[in-house]
Design a protein around this motif. Structure first.
Motif, mmCIF file in Angstrom:
data_model
loop_
_atom_site.group_PDB
_atom_site.id
_atom_site.type_symbol
_atom_site.label_atom_id
_atom_site.label_comp_id
_atom_site.label_asym_id
_atom_site.label_seq_id
_atom_site.Cartn_x
_atom_site.Cartn_y
_atom_site.Cartn_z
ATOM 1 N N TYR A 7 0.827 -1.196 0.000
ATOM 2 C CA TYR A 7 0.000 0.000 0.000
ATOM 3 C C TYR A 7 0.865 1.252 0.000
ATOM 4 O O TYR A 7 0.491 2.268 -0.576
ATOM 5 C CB TYR A 7 -0.960 -0.012 1.190
ATOM 6 N N PHE B 7 -6.042 -8.956 -0.817
ATOM 7 C CA PHE B 7 -5.195 -8.554 0.296
ATOM 8 C C PHE B 7 -5.628 -9.249 1.571
ATOM 9 O O PHE B 7 -4.811 -9.682 2.376
ATOM 10 C CB PHE B 7 -5.231 -7.041 0.484
ATOM 11 N N VAL C 244 -0.937 -7.386 -2.868
ATOM 12 C CA VAL C 244 -1.579 -6.288 -3.580
ATOM 13 C C VAL C 244 -1.187 -6.411 -5.039
ATOM 14 O O VAL C 244 -0.010 -6.373 -5.381
ATOM 15 C CB VAL C 244 -1.173 -4.920 -3.024
#
Lengths: 348, 235, 289
Positions: free
Chosen positions: A120, C29, C35
């Motif tokens: 992320y 995820f 991801v």
């Protein structure tokens, strides 16, 4: 009085340093033996080695995998164009300022991005780059979405045609050397030791008192500085800027990542080897356009799956080489004074 | 008529990288038998169970279960053959409730006497807490869930890895008291324990491991305290 | 005033599409901590598959879902089993770099096959029809259908995850991959099923994307970013949170576009950065990290 010494050099690294010194002398003299095309190509190679080395430092050592470094390439480029066009600053002075601004901007960006973990974080950096790109296309003074060329007056302020070629070339070489030296110094310092600890086991590093966040911040800011410097120089040479080219994911991230992966992540020599391979491939295959990129993708995946340490990783592990003295080997001073050598602790 | 041999471990070695954990271990479990494996920490008890369960590689014929060599069979297939494990430290699935943990234990759908209701009959306290998240239960209750989860796959052989670990003695006694009900269904048990008293009480045959080797084996009643201590501590 | 309400309504509806982009990402995820950087490009791939299917079979794009969804699911299973399973592990570079490489491959492969020309799928009259809500408010039928489908998809995913054996398998394998084997679950298979499910959702999102707007091989990364922003704003681990995140993004973009067309994307990114700054765990988080 210390009972042990930390040694860095090995035979291969001594040879490596000599090779580097000779290479540097030859390359510095390039304006004497090379033509315009050669100088431009070399400058481009230097830029990519620098960008890849910085990305490698960020991802391979600090564990911060960014797919948004194009944010700083573009930032450096736009600061250069902005300062010269709008504020009348001399381009050669604008370049270091671009680097500095890159470092300053990196601090709030890091504050936000460090809230994200792992993958992320990667995508977050991409978002930041997109934001920069969109903001840049709002700056009408610099051509908005279509971009702008560097005015002749600014170009000639650097010098005559030949002077410009030489100056930009030397600047590219100087920036590369500065980046490599900075990385080297960092890795040899206590920060470098902390980085290796973090890379091996972040939790253990933290519990041993390593201020992980601070180390990562230092590396992130340093990388941003270097990247912005390189970005400014690249676009000084290109003489034209636009949001899409300055913040191109392909040019400044995809290629850089491929170079580092193919050359070898987490080793200083990797980006150098990777850039050479990349440019050889490019010279021979670039006509294929998108097929070429496709192949790069396939090669990168294949390497990641089959040889994750890259070309240099394979070679270095097989032969125990290192080109730069970065290993830390503990040497115990025994009472008899013969200095028996302990096992090497690995590079970095 | 002698009970048939359900599990035969022959000359098993096991390695963790360069470190060898088991040296030529041999062991046998008959159908319906309860076998205890005791030994100090690091003796190789868990490694033995992991090897039988298929979590560690071995020669195919080093482990023969129900007549078939399973030494190199991966864990998820070993379960399908009828071996179930109650792992060390319970290892329940934290995002699942008690009932979901049990249900996922039975997801292979092997036929047999053990159903959700039978497990609740064996451990009534679990029925009361069926929808609670697994980590919210006490240690002893979690152990019951772990055992129930293993039973739900209707195994022929149940491997119990240190089920007394971290539990109060009264809880341990309570759990061990249910084992006969489990064995009565025809299940065979291998119990790995540091709690020697419970192990000797529950089992008919005992193996003592010491630094990766079988130091002692025999019928539970026939072994003297001295012999066990010697084998356990390697003196 | 009415104009603003209409705008916000449009934003909410497009938020459903963003939530669909995000749902597949979030699922993967949650199950395997992966991801997929190629996620957006896979959505675009689905759009092109739909293009081929609709022109080849001469059917309506919404009908083509019957073919595209199973096809993409199959691709997902093969992709996970063949390549991505090998990247899973404690190191996050391999999956990130491999999916990045995949992204480049898909984009350039599509470029080679279909050129950079913009395409769009025609769904017929439904594209222009709208429903009058009275008082000057109107919403397009297609955006509404798309929003309802998004809610249905998320509800279906919740159902699968929390009420079926497959969902238990997903959660158990995600919790404790080693112990999951001890109850007979083959991790490689479970992860591949999760990817298949993710790409099934991607297929739906891709078809709706193709009908709604022009698409070309290069628009993948932007879809990834929208999906990612929706997930982060909504909160990791929460499907309904992802819907909320998508809606916030859609509304932010709509408001931005109204102020100045060039501000549409920027407004969305800024909304994301603000949420990241003041509530990094997201608005409805369920899971830490």
């Amino acid at each position: 009085m210390s009972a042990f010494r930390v040694e860095h050099a090995t035979r291969s690294s001594r040879i490596g340093l000599v090779v580097f010194a000779v290479l540097l002398a030859v390359l510095a003299a390039a304006p004497l033996w090379g033509g315009r095309q050669d100088l431009r190509l070399l400058a481009e190679i230097y830029a990519y080695v620098a960008l890849a080395s910085l990305w490698n430092l960020l991802a391979g050592y600090a564990g911060l995998v960014s797919v948004g470094q194009q944010a700083y390439v573009g930032l450096g480029a736009y600061v250069l164009f902005g300062l010269t066009i709008v504020a009348g600053v001399h381009p050669l002075i604008a370049i270091p300022i671009a680097g500095l601004l890159g470092a300053i901007v990196a601090i709030p960006v890091a504050a936000l991005m460090f809230r994200l973990r792992g993958h992320y974080f990667a995508i977050g950096t991409w978002v930041v780059a997109e934001v920069f790109r969109l903001l840049a296309s709002q700056i009408s003074a610099l051509g908005g979405g279509s971009g702008i060329s560097l005015p002749i007056g600014i170009v000639t302020s650097i010098g005559s045609r030949q002077e410009r070629e030489f100056i930009i070339y030397w600047l590219a070489l100087a920036i590369l050397v500065a980046v490599l030296v900075a990385i080297f110094v960092l890795l040899r310092s206590r920060y470098g030791l902390a980085l290796t600890a973090i890379r091996d086991n972040e939790l253990a590093a933290r519990s041993n008192g390593v201020d992980v966040t601070r180390v990562k911040l230092v590396v992130y800011v340093m990388t941003a500085l270097g990247t912005a410097l390189v970005g400014a120089l690249i676009f000084l040479q290109k003489l034209r800027i636009s949001p899409d080219t300055a913040f191109s994911v392909n040019d400044w991230t995809a290629f850089v990542i491929f170079i580092t992966v193919i050359g070898g992540i987490g080793r200083v020599e990797g980006p150098i080897i990777g850039t050479i391979v990349f440019f050889i491939l490019r010279q021979t295959l670039a006509d294929l356009g998108s097929l070429y990129l496709l192949m790069l993708g396939v090669v990168a995946i294949a390497i990641m799956l089959k040889a994750p340490k890259g070309i240099w990783g394979l070679v270095a592990d097989r032969f125990g080489w290192q080109l730069l003295p970065l290993e830390r080997r503990l040497t115990m001073a025994d009472p008899a004074g013969s200095g028996a050598k302990a096992r090497p602790s690995g590079q970095g | 008529m002698a009970p048939r041999e359900l599990l035969k471990v022959s000359n098993l070695d096991a390695h963790y990288g360069d470190f060898q954990a088991l040296f030529g271990v041999s062991l046998s479990v008959a159908a319906g038998q309860v076998v205890a494996v005791i030994g100090a920490n690091g003796a190789g008890k868990s490694t033995l169970l992991r090897s039988i369960a298929g979590l560690m590689p071995a020669r195919p014929d080093a482990i023969v279960f129900d007549g078939a060599p399973i030494g190199d069979t991966p864990a998820y297939r070993v379960v399908a053959r009828g071996v179930a494990v109650v792992p060390e430290g319970r290892r329940l699935f934290p995002s699942l409730s008690v009932e979901e943990n049990l249900l996922v234990g039975g997801q292979l759908g092997r036929p047999g006497p053990w159903t959700l209701q039978r497990v609740y009959d064996l451990f009534p306290v679990l029925a009361e807490r069926r929808n609670q998240p697994a980590p919210s239960l006490s240690g002893g209750q979690q152990q019951m869930v772990a055992i129930g989860r293993a039973l739900m796959s209707n195994p022929k052989l149940l491997l119990c890895d240190e089920i007394s670990l971290g539990l109060a003695p009264i809880v341990v006694r309570d759990i061990y008291a249910r084992l006969p009900a489990i064995v009565a269904e025809g299940l065979s048990l291998v119990i790995v324990e540091q709690d020697i008293v419970q192990a000797l009480h529950a089992a008919s045959h005992v193996y003592c491991l010491q630094e990766g080797r079988v130091a002692l084996s025999g019928a539970a009643g026939s072994l003297t305290r001295q012999a066990i201590s010697a084998a356990y501590f390697g003196m | 005033m009415m104009e603003w309400l209409n705008i916000i309504l449009q934003g909410v509806l497009v938020g459903g599409l963003y939530a669909m982009f995000a749902a597949g990402l979030s699922l993967i995820f949650g199950v395997m901590r992966l991801v997929n950087i190629a996620h957006g490009d896979l959505i675009v791939l689905a759009a092109y598959v739909a293009l081929v299917v609709t022109t080849g079979l001469g059917i309506n794009p919404l009908v083509s879902l019957l073919v595209v969804v199973p096809l993409m699911a199959l691709i997902g299973y093969a992709l996970q089993r063949g390549i991505l399973n090998q990247t899973l592990g404690p190191d996050l570079l391999p999956p990130l770099l491999v999916t990045f490489g995949l992204s480049v491959i898909i984009q350039n492969g599509l470029l080679e096959l279909f050129t950079a020309d913009s395409r769009k799928l025609q769904a017929g009259a439904i594209e222009v029809s709208s429903i009058n809500l009275g008082g000057g408010l109107a919403i397009g039928t297609l955006p509404l259908i798309q929003f309802i489908v998004a809610i249905a998809v998320i509800a279906a995913l919740q159902l699968i995850f929390y009420r079926t054996a497959l969902g238990r398998a997903f959660r158990a394998t995600s919790d404790e991959p080693a112990v999951a084997q001890l109850v007979g679950l083959d991790n490689r298979h479970v992860f591949a099923l999760a990817m298949a499910l993710s790409l099934a959702v991607v297929a739906i999102a891709g078809v709706f994307l193709a009908v709604r707007a022009n698409f070309d091989p290069a628009i993948g990364p932007a879809r990834l970013i929208f999906g990612f922003e929706a997930v982060i704003m909504g909160g990791l681990g929460s499907m309904w949170g992802t819907l909320a995140g998508g809606i916030i993004l859609g509304v932010a973009q709509a408001i931005g576009a109204q102020i100045d067309p060039g501000w549409q994307l920027l407004a969305g990114h800024i909304a994301f950065l603000i949420v990241l700054a003041i509530r990094p765990e997201g608005l409805f988080p369920k899971v830490q990290g």
